[in-house]
Design a protein around this motif. Structure first.
Motif, PDB file in Angstrom:
ATOM      1  N   VAL A   1       3.250 -13.439  -6.329  1.00  0.00           N
ATOM      2  CA  VAL A   1       2.013 -12.691  -6.505  1.00  0.00           C
ATOM      3  C   VAL A   1       2.160 -11.380  -5.760  1.00  0.00           C
ATOM      4  N   THR A   2       1.771 -10.280  -6.404  1.00  0.00           N
ATOM      5  CA  THR A   2       1.809  -8.972  -5.767  1.00  0.00           C
ATOM      6  C   THR A   2       0.431  -8.337  -5.839  1.00  0.00           C
ATOM      7  N   LEU A   3      -0.060  -7.893  -4.679  1.00  0.00           N
ATOM      8  CA  LEU A   3      -1.314  -7.162  -4.579  1.00  0.00           C
ATOM      9  C   LEU A   3      -0.971  -5.737  -4.165  1.00  0.00           C
ATOM     10  N   ALA A   4      -1.198  -4.791  -5.065  1.00  0.00           N
ATOM     11  CA  ALA A   4      -0.926  -3.371  -4.794  1.00  0.00           C
ATOM     12  C   ALA A   4      -2.264  -2.669  -4.601  1.00  0.00           C
ATOM     13  N   SER A   5      -2.404  -1.980  -3.464  1.00  0.00           N
ATOM     14  CA  SER A   5      -3.673  -1.356  -3.134  1.00  0.00           C
ATOM     15  C   SER A   5      -3.466   0.012  -2.515  1.00  0.00           C
ATOM     16  N   GLY A   6      -4.482   0.857  -2.637  1.00  0.00           N
ATOM     17  CA  GLY A   6      -4.438   2.156  -1.976  1.00  0.00           C
ATOM     18  C   GLY A   6      -4.629   2.036  -0.480  1.00  0.00           C
ATOM     19  N   SER A   7      -5.297   0.953  -0.041  1.00  0.00           N
ATOM     20  CA  SER A   7      -5.553   0.726   1.378  1.00  0.00           C
ATOM     21  C   SER A   7      -5.818  -0.751   1.624  1.00  0.00           C
ATOM     22  N   PHE A   8      -5.153  -1.301   2.612  1.00  0.00           N
ATOM     23  CA  PHE A   8      -5.355  -2.699   3.011  1.00  0.00           C
ATOM     24  C   PHE A   8      -5.461  -2.732   4.524  1.00  0.00           C
ATOM     25  N   LYS A   9      -6.494  -3.411   5.039  1.00  0.00           N
ATOM     26  CA  LYS A   9      -6.674  -3.521   6.497  1.00  0.00           C
ATOM     27  C   LYS A   9      -6.880  -4.972   6.880  1.00  0.00           C
TER      28      LYS A   9
ATOM     29  N   SER B   1       0.876  -1.170   0.000  1.00  0.00           N
ATOM     30  CA  SER B   1       0.000   0.000   0.000  1.00  0.00           C
ATOM     31  C   SER B   1       0.911   1.217   0.000  1.00  0.00           C
ATOM     32  N   PRO B   2       0.379   2.420  -0.101  1.00  0.00           N
ATOM     33  CA  PRO B   2       1.239   3.598  -0.057  1.00  0.00           C
ATOM     34  C   PRO B   2       2.057   3.701   1.239  1.00  0.00           C
ATOM     35  N   ASP B   3       1.593   3.020   2.293  1.00  0.00           N
ATOM     36  CA  ASP B   3       2.315   3.030   3.572  1.00  0.00           C
ATOM     37  C   ASP B   3       3.482   2.057   3.597  1.00  0.00           C
ATOM     38  N   GLY B   4       3.635   1.232   2.567  1.00  0.00           N
ATOM     39  CA  GLY B   4       4.721   0.252   2.511  1.00  0.00           C
ATOM     40  C   GLY B   4       4.174  -1.157   2.388  1.00  0.00           C
ATOM     41  N   ASN B   5       5.050  -2.145   2.629  1.00  0.00           N
ATOM     42  CA  ASN B   5       4.634  -3.543   2.555  1.00  0.00           C
ATOM     43  C   ASN B   5       3.740  -3.881   3.734  1.00  0.00           C
ATOM     44  N   VAL B   6       2.579  -4.431   3.448  1.00  0.00           N
ATOM     45  CA  VAL B   6       1.632  -4.875   4.466  1.00  0.00           C
ATOM     46  C   VAL B   6       1.921  -6.323   4.834  1.00  0.00           C
ATOM     47  N   PHE B   7       2.318  -7.116   3.828  1.00  0.00           N
ATOM     48  CA  PHE B   7       2.622  -8.530   4.039  1.00  0.00           C
ATOM     49  C   PHE B   7       3.635  -8.971   3.002  1.00  0.00           C
ATOM     50  N   SER B   8       4.551  -9.813   3.436  1.00  0.00           N
ATOM     51  CA  SER B   8       5.497 -10.431   2.528  1.00  0.00           C
ATOM     52  C   SER B   8       5.851 -11.800   3.099  1.00  0.00           C
ATOM     53  N   GLY B   9       5.516 -12.856   2.369  1.00  0.00           N
ATOM     54  CA  GLY B   9       5.796 -14.204   2.855  1.00  0.00           C
ATOM     55  C   GLY B   9       5.212 -15.247   1.929  1.00  0.00           C
ATOM     56  N   GLU B  10       5.266 -16.497   2.380  1.00  0.00           N
ATOM     57  CA  GLU B  10       4.761 -17.603   1.580  1.00  0.00           C
ATOM     58  C   GLU B  10       3.291 -17.857   1.890  1.00  0.00           C
ATOM     59  N   ALA B  11       2.503 -18.048   0.848  1.00  0.00           N
ATOM     60  CA  ALA B  11       1.077 -18.332   0.989  1.00  0.00           C
ATOM     61  C   ALA B  11       0.748 -19.609   0.219  1.00  0.00           C
ATOM     62  N   ILE B  12      -0.340 -20.242   0.642  1.00  0.00           N
ATOM     63  CA  ILE B  12      -0.827 -21.455  -0.023  1.00  0.00           C
ATOM     64  C   ILE B  12      -1.958 -21.105  -0.976  1.00  0.00           C
TER      65      ILE B  12
ATOM     66  N   VAL C   1      -5.382 -19.190   8.488  1.00  0.00           N
ATOM     67  CA  VAL C   1      -6.019 -18.266   7.545  1.00  0.00           C
ATOM     68  C   VAL C   1      -6.000 -16.850   8.102  1.00  0.00           C
ATOM     69  N   LYS C   2      -5.691 -15.884   7.242  1.00  0.00           N
ATOM     70  CA  LYS C   2      -5.758 -14.467   7.599  1.00  0.00           C
ATOM     71  C   LYS C   2      -6.773 -13.797   6.683  1.00  0.00           C
ATOM     72  N   LEU C   3      -7.546 -12.876   7.244  1.00  0.00           N
ATOM     73  CA  LEU C   3      -8.536 -12.135   6.471  1.00  0.00           C
ATOM     74  C   LEU C   3      -8.211 -10.654   6.511  1.00  0.00           C
ATOM     75  N   GLY C   4      -8.457 -10.000   5.395  1.00  0.00           N
ATOM     76  CA  GLY C   4      -8.252  -8.564   5.308  1.00  0.00           C
ATOM     77  C   GLY C   4      -9.266  -7.972   4.363  1.00  0.00           C
ATOM     78  N   SER C   5      -9.181  -6.664   4.194  1.00  0.00           N
ATOM     79  CA  SER C   5     -10.046  -5.998   3.214  1.00  0.00           C
ATOM     80  C   SER C   5      -9.200  -5.018   2.421  1.00  0.00           C
ATOM     81  N   VAL C   6      -9.573  -4.874   1.175  1.00  0.00           N
ATOM     82  CA  VAL C   6      -8.838  -4.024   0.253  1.00  0.00           C
ATOM     83  C   VAL C   6      -9.830  -3.072  -0.411  1.00  0.00           C
ATOM     84  N   ASP C   7      -9.370  -1.856  -0.707  1.00  0.00           N
ATOM     85  CA  ASP C   7     -10.266  -0.876  -1.329  1.00  0.00           C
ATOM     86  C   ASP C   7     -10.192  -0.887  -2.844  1.00  0.00           C
ATOM     87  N   GLY C   8      -9.504  -1.838  -3.399  1.00  0.00           N
ATOM     88  CA  GLY C   8      -9.284  -1.921  -4.839  1.00  0.00           C
ATOM     89  C   GLY C   8      -7.794  -1.926  -5.103  1.00  0.00           C
ATOM     90  N   GLY C   9      -7.420  -2.104  -6.343  1.00  0.00           N
ATOM     91  CA  GLY C   9      -6.001  -2.099  -6.657  1.00  0.00           C
ATOM     92  C   GLY C   9      -5.691  -2.948  -7.866  1.00  0.00           C
TER      93      GLY C   9
END
Length: 86
Positions: free
Chosen positions: A75-83, A10-21, A58-66
């Motif tokens: 895989v990279t998810l770039a978003s304006g906001s991730f919570k 997100s614009p604030d930096g990396n929210v998550f970086s790691g291995e996912a299934i 499992v982790k859950l979050g919400s994204v405003d688009g991206g």
């Protein structure tokens, strides 16, 4: 299980970086899921819930688009906001 490298930014930096299934979210064309070995593609993301399966659970979050970019092993998810949801 096979894993892939996932980065969420997100614009604030990396929210998550790691291995996912598994990654589930909504693209501009509808629901989509990504697992290791998925064919490469790029798509827009609409506001939605994001589900990430990790080895630890499992982790859950919400994204405003991206933008979602799927490459061979990453895989990279770039978003304006991730919570993260609690």
């Amino acid at each position: 299980m096979n894993k892939f490298n996932l980065t969420i930014t997100s614009p604030d930096g990396n929210v998550f970086s790691g291995e996912a299934i598994y990654l589930r979210l909504r693209g501009t064309e509808g629901e989509l899921a990504v697992m290791a070995g998925h064919a490469p593609f790029v798509t827009g993301i609409v506001p939605c819930e994001v589900k990430i399966e990790l080895e630890s659970g499992v982790k859950l979050g919400s994204v405003d688009g991206g933008l979602l970019s799927v490459a061979k092993d990453s895989v990279t998810l770039a978003s304006g906001s991730f919570k993260w949801k609690k």
